[in-house]
Motif scaffolding. Structure first.
Motif, PDB file in Angstrom:
ATOM      1  N   HIS A 229       0.738  -1.060  -0.052  1.00  0.00           N
ATOM      2  CA  HIS A 229      -0.104  -0.083   0.019  1.00  0.00           C
ATOM      3  C   HIS A 229       0.778   1.288   0.195  1.00  0.00           C
ATOM      4  O   HIS A 229       2.070   1.287   0.420  1.00  0.00           O
ATOM      5  N   GLU A 230       0.446   2.467  -0.453  1.00  0.00           N
ATOM      6  CA  GLU A 230       1.059   3.530  -0.609  1.00  0.00           C
ATOM      7  C   GLU A 230       0.104   4.852  -0.599  1.00  0.00           C
ATOM      8  O   GLU A 230      -0.749   4.745  -1.653  1.00  0.00           O
ATOM      9  N   ILE A 231       0.191   5.723   0.409  1.00  0.00           N
ATOM     10  CA  ILE A 231      -0.517   6.856   0.152  1.00  0.00           C
ATOM     11  C   ILE A 231       0.276   7.953  -0.820  1.00  0.00           C
ATOM     12  O   ILE A 231       1.418   8.209  -0.504  1.00  0.00           O
ATOM     13  N   PHE A 232      -0.032   8.300  -2.019  1.00  0.00           N
ATOM     14  CA  PHE A 232       0.566   8.901  -2.812  1.00  0.00           C
ATOM     15  C   PHE A 232       0.174  10.528  -3.291  1.00  0.00           C
ATOM     16  O   PHE A 232       0.761  11.222  -3.843  1.00  0.00           O
ATOM     17  N   ALA A 233      -0.814  10.991  -2.588  1.00  0.00           N
ATOM     18  CA  ALA A 233      -1.412  12.090  -3.077  1.00  0.00           C
ATOM     19  C   ALA A 233      -2.478  12.760  -2.020  1.00  0.00           C
ATOM     20  O   ALA A 233      -3.382  11.912  -1.561  1.00  0.00           O
ATOM     21  N   LEU A 234      -2.242  14.083  -1.660  1.00  0.00           N
ATOM     22  CA  LEU A 234      -3.458  14.821  -1.078  1.00  0.00           C
ATOM     23  C   LEU A 234      -4.147  15.567  -1.977  1.00  0.00           C
ATOM     24  O   LEU A 234      -3.483  16.279  -2.848  1.00  0.00           O
ATOM     25  N   VAL A 235      -5.526  15.695  -2.039  1.00  0.00           N
ATOM     26  CA  VAL A 235      -6.133  16.530  -2.950  1.00  0.00           C
ATOM     27  C   VAL A 235      -6.877  17.551  -2.308  1.00  0.00           C
ATOM     28  O   VAL A 235      -7.118  17.549  -1.117  1.00  0.00           O
ATOM     29  N   LYS A 236      -7.100  18.629  -2.947  1.00  0.00           N
ATOM     30  CA  LYS A 236      -7.628  19.851  -2.316  1.00  0.00           C
ATOM     31  C   LYS A 236      -8.992  19.577  -1.421  1.00  0.00           C
ATOM     32  O   LYS A 236      -9.373  20.367  -0.721  1.00  0.00           O
ATOM     33  N   ASN A 237      -9.990  18.669  -1.976  1.00  0.00           N
ATOM     34  CA  ASN A 237     -11.004  18.723  -1.559  1.00  0.00           C
ATOM     35  C   ASN A 237     -11.098  17.578  -0.322  1.00  0.00           C
ATOM     36  O   ASN A 237     -12.157  16.858  -0.037  1.00  0.00           O
ATOM     37  N   HIS A 238     -10.050  17.675   0.440  1.00  0.00           N
ATOM     38  CA  HIS A 238     -10.014  16.918   1.636  1.00  0.00           C
ATOM     39  C   HIS A 238     -10.011  15.380   1.142  1.00  0.00           C
ATOM     40  O   HIS A 238     -10.548  14.337   1.948  1.00  0.00           O
ATOM     41  N   GLN A 239      -9.323  14.861   0.003  1.00  0.00           N
ATOM     42  CA  GLN A 239      -9.412  13.529  -0.210  1.00  0.00           C
ATOM     43  C   GLN A 239      -7.896  13.139  -0.372  1.00  0.00           C
ATOM     44  O   GLN A 239      -7.013  13.777  -0.417  1.00  0.00           O
ATOM     45  N   VAL A 240      -7.762  11.669  -0.074  1.00  0.00           N
ATOM     46  CA  VAL A 240      -6.663  11.046   0.353  1.00  0.00           C
ATOM     47  C   VAL A 240      -6.507   9.935  -1.053  1.00  0.00           C
ATOM     48  O   VAL A 240      -7.481   9.347  -0.921  1.00  0.00           O
ATOM     49  N   LEU A 241      -5.765  10.060  -1.968  1.00  0.00           N
ATOM     50  CA  LEU A 241      -5.363   8.885  -2.934  1.00  0.00           C
ATOM     51  C   LEU A 241      -4.352   7.908  -2.521  1.00  0.00           C
ATOM     52  O   LEU A 241      -3.314   8.294  -1.919  1.00  0.00           O
ATOM     53  N   TYR A 242      -4.736   6.612  -2.608  1.00  0.00           N
ATOM     54  CA  TYR A 242      -3.634   5.664  -2.219  1.00  0.00           C
ATOM     55  C   TYR A 242      -4.057   4.335  -2.837  1.00  0.00           C
ATOM     56  O   TYR A 242      -5.041   3.995  -3.494  1.00  0.00           O
ATOM     57  N   TRP A 243      -2.839   3.480  -2.815  1.00  0.00           N
ATOM     58  CA  TRP A 243      -3.084   2.164  -3.200  1.00  0.00           C
ATOM     59  C   TRP A 243      -3.094   1.219  -2.344  1.00  0.00           C
ATOM     60  O   TRP A 243      -2.729   1.515  -0.927  1.00  0.00           O
ATOM     61  N   ASN A 244      -3.926   0.337  -2.358  1.00  0.00           N
ATOM     62  CA  ASN A 244      -4.419  -0.773  -1.193  1.00  0.00           C
ATOM     63  C   ASN A 244      -4.247  -2.031  -1.768  1.00  0.00           C
ATOM     64  O   ASN A 244      -4.803  -2.443  -2.764  1.00  0.00           O
ATOM     65  N   ASP A 245      -3.555  -3.118  -1.025  1.00  0.00           N
ATOM     66  CA  ASP A 245      -3.463  -4.331  -1.673  1.00  0.00           C
ATOM     67  C   ASP A 245      -2.714  -4.456  -2.863  1.00  0.00           C
ATOM     68  O   ASP A 245      -3.105  -5.488  -3.764  1.00  0.00           O
ATOM     69  N   LYS A 246      -1.914  -3.571  -3.306  1.00  0.00           N
ATOM     70  CA  LYS A 246      -1.061  -3.667  -4.502  1.00  0.00           C
ATOM     71  C   LYS A 246      -1.860  -3.182  -5.686  1.00  0.00           C
ATOM     72  O   LYS A 246      -1.458  -2.451  -6.718  1.00  0.00           O
ATOM     73  N   ASN A 247      -3.292  -3.694  -5.679  1.00  0.00           N
ATOM     74  CA  ASN A 247      -3.956  -3.696  -7.082  1.00  0.00           C
ATOM     75  C   ASN A 247      -5.374  -2.852  -7.061  1.00  0.00           C
ATOM     76  O   ASN A 247      -5.974  -2.641  -7.937  1.00  0.00           O
ATOM     77  N   LEU A 248      -5.598  -2.085  -5.986  1.00  0.00           N
ATOM     78  CA  LEU A 248      -6.830  -1.284  -5.607  1.00  0.00           C
ATOM     79  C   LEU A 248      -6.223   0.434  -5.571  1.00  0.00           C
ATOM     80  O   LEU A 248      -5.600   0.592  -4.514  1.00  0.00           O
ATOM     81  N   LEU A 249      -6.801   1.133  -6.679  1.00  0.00           N
ATOM     82  CA  LEU A 249      -6.592   2.539  -6.324  1.00  0.00           C
ATOM     83  C   LEU A 249      -7.751   3.236  -5.816  1.00  0.00           C
ATOM     84  O   LEU A 249      -8.809   3.149  -6.253  1.00  0.00           O
TER      85      LEU A 249
END
Length: 408
Positions: A229-249
């Protein structure tokens, strides 16, 4: 934007993406699990216009033992800059100075320029550097320091230390400000707190918790590249983008405590993701001498014998690469009809059309093309063509080749 290379670094600015593929020293195995790989080759591309350019290759010695890179924009002169740093011996951290080099797009000299040395160690994957408001940032591994490289002055400076240890943090950018993700209680899988450096003061923005598919809390990892897993971005509208279990964005809405799966990949491989906005910025103006266009399918020459014998078959080795996230094919490799002439000196030996059934997503296949020379001397090998049988589209003609043919 999702990439599926084994390991690599990339950064994005104004629609341009910088991608560095890992170059591993020969003594490391092919998997290159060492987190301090050398970033080479390095590409700058615009996925929207399909333009890309390859930066000058690394020319360091055999003793180079690790490196990192970053990419940003200098507001004072409107230039895009790539910075890479490498070390000769990562086992001697603190005594081995890192060599700092910079490449500036759009300058007359297409070369890396030395910026001197740094006494800090920035690993390629612990954690990755970020760009914010004209400054490249890294967390110094093992020294509890955050360093910034100002792209106007090309000078390093120390950043105000946050009110917590930096041995397990992840830097990200939000609203052109440097942010740090800090885990409140790593041993108990605590909440992740987001801090922002604003007007030389660290401010706590918000906190959140993430869970994997089995309901376990996800924490920060010191070596992000090889984790599931990896947290890779913060978005302006209070969202977090991350990978989970390698294959889920996934996207996590902090305010509404809501999670959404944006993309799922069935392949069990590591990914690297970037938030990206389409841009019409042209690399043709920035770096015209090395400009190329990215094709979804690429046919590339690997090897051609320098000398052949007349009327004796010889092999030309090619690589067919599928850059798309789907299976492609079948393909047909032949000599294009406009280049076939009665007195052609080099011809295909055997079946005139070589069929390649399928090429998997983001993969390559090696091809051996059997040819034969009909007369003595330096001969042109012309018109090697790749045809997609599904849509009858021709891809990437291999440039004319030359081989010397001798008598028996």
């Amino acid at each position: 934007m999702v990439f599926q290379f084994r390991t690599y670094l990339s950064r994005v600015k104004n629609g341009l993406v910088c991608i560095a593929l890992p170059f591993c020293p020969e003594e490391l195995d092919a998997e290159c699990d060492d987190p301090t790989y050398i970033c080479d080759p390095i590409y700058i591309c615009n996925p929207f216009t399909k333009e890309y350019t390859l930066l000058p290759k690394f020319k360091g010695g055999e003793d180079i033992d690790g490196g990192c890179m970053n990419f940003g924009f200098a507001f004072h002169n409107g230039k895009y800059k790539v910075v890479r740093i490498f070390w000769e011996d990562k086992e001697e951290l603190g005594t081995c100075a890192g060599v700092v080099e910079m490449f500036t797009l759009g300058t007359e000299k297409c070369e890396w320029v030395s910026l001197g040395n740094t006494d800090c160690f920035f690993s390629g994957s612990f954690p990755r550097g970020v760009y914010a408001d004209g400054v490249l940032y890294w967390v110094s591994y093992g020294s509890e320091r955050i360093m910034g490289l100002d792209l106007e002055t090309n000078q390093f400076h120390s950043v105000l230390s946050p009110p917590f240890p930096t041995d397990l943090v992840q830097p990200l950018e939000l609203n052109q400000k440097l942010c740090l993700l800090h885990e409140d209680d790593p041993e108990d899988g605590g909440e992740i707190i987001v801090w922002m450096l604003h007007d030389s003061v660290w401010k706590k923005l918000f906190k959140f918790s993430l869970k994997d598919s089995e309901g376990n809390l996800l924490g920060l990892s010191p070596f992000i590249v090889n984790e599931d897993h990896e947290i890779f971005a913060l978005v302006k509208n209070h969202q977090v983008l991350y990978w989970n279990d390698k294959n889920l964005l996934n996207s996590y809405d902090i305010l509404n405590d809501a999670e959404d799966t944006l993309f799922e990949d069935e392949q069990d491989i590591n990914h690297c993701c970037l938030p990206h906005v389409h841009s019409l910025i042209s690399l043709k103006k920035l770096q015209p001498n090395t400009l190329k266009f990215l094709e979804p399918i690429e046919l590339r020459l690997v090897e051609v014998p320098s000398v052949t014998l007349v009327k004796k078959p010889f092999v030309v080795r090619l690589t067919l690469t599928n850059h798309l996230n789907k299976e492609m094919g079948p393909f047909e490799i032949c000599l294009s009809r406009q280049d076939l002439q009665e007195d052609e000196a080099v011809m295909i030996h055997g079946a005139q059309n070589l069929v390649i059934q399928q090429v998997q997503a983001f993969s390559s296949v090696e091809i051996n093309l059997n040819l034969i020379a009909t007369r003595v001397g330096f001969q042109k090998i012309r018109g090697i063509t790749l045809l997609d049988q599904d849509d009858n589209k021709t891809y990437n003609l291999v440039p004319d080749l030359e081989a010397s043919s001798l008598n028996h």
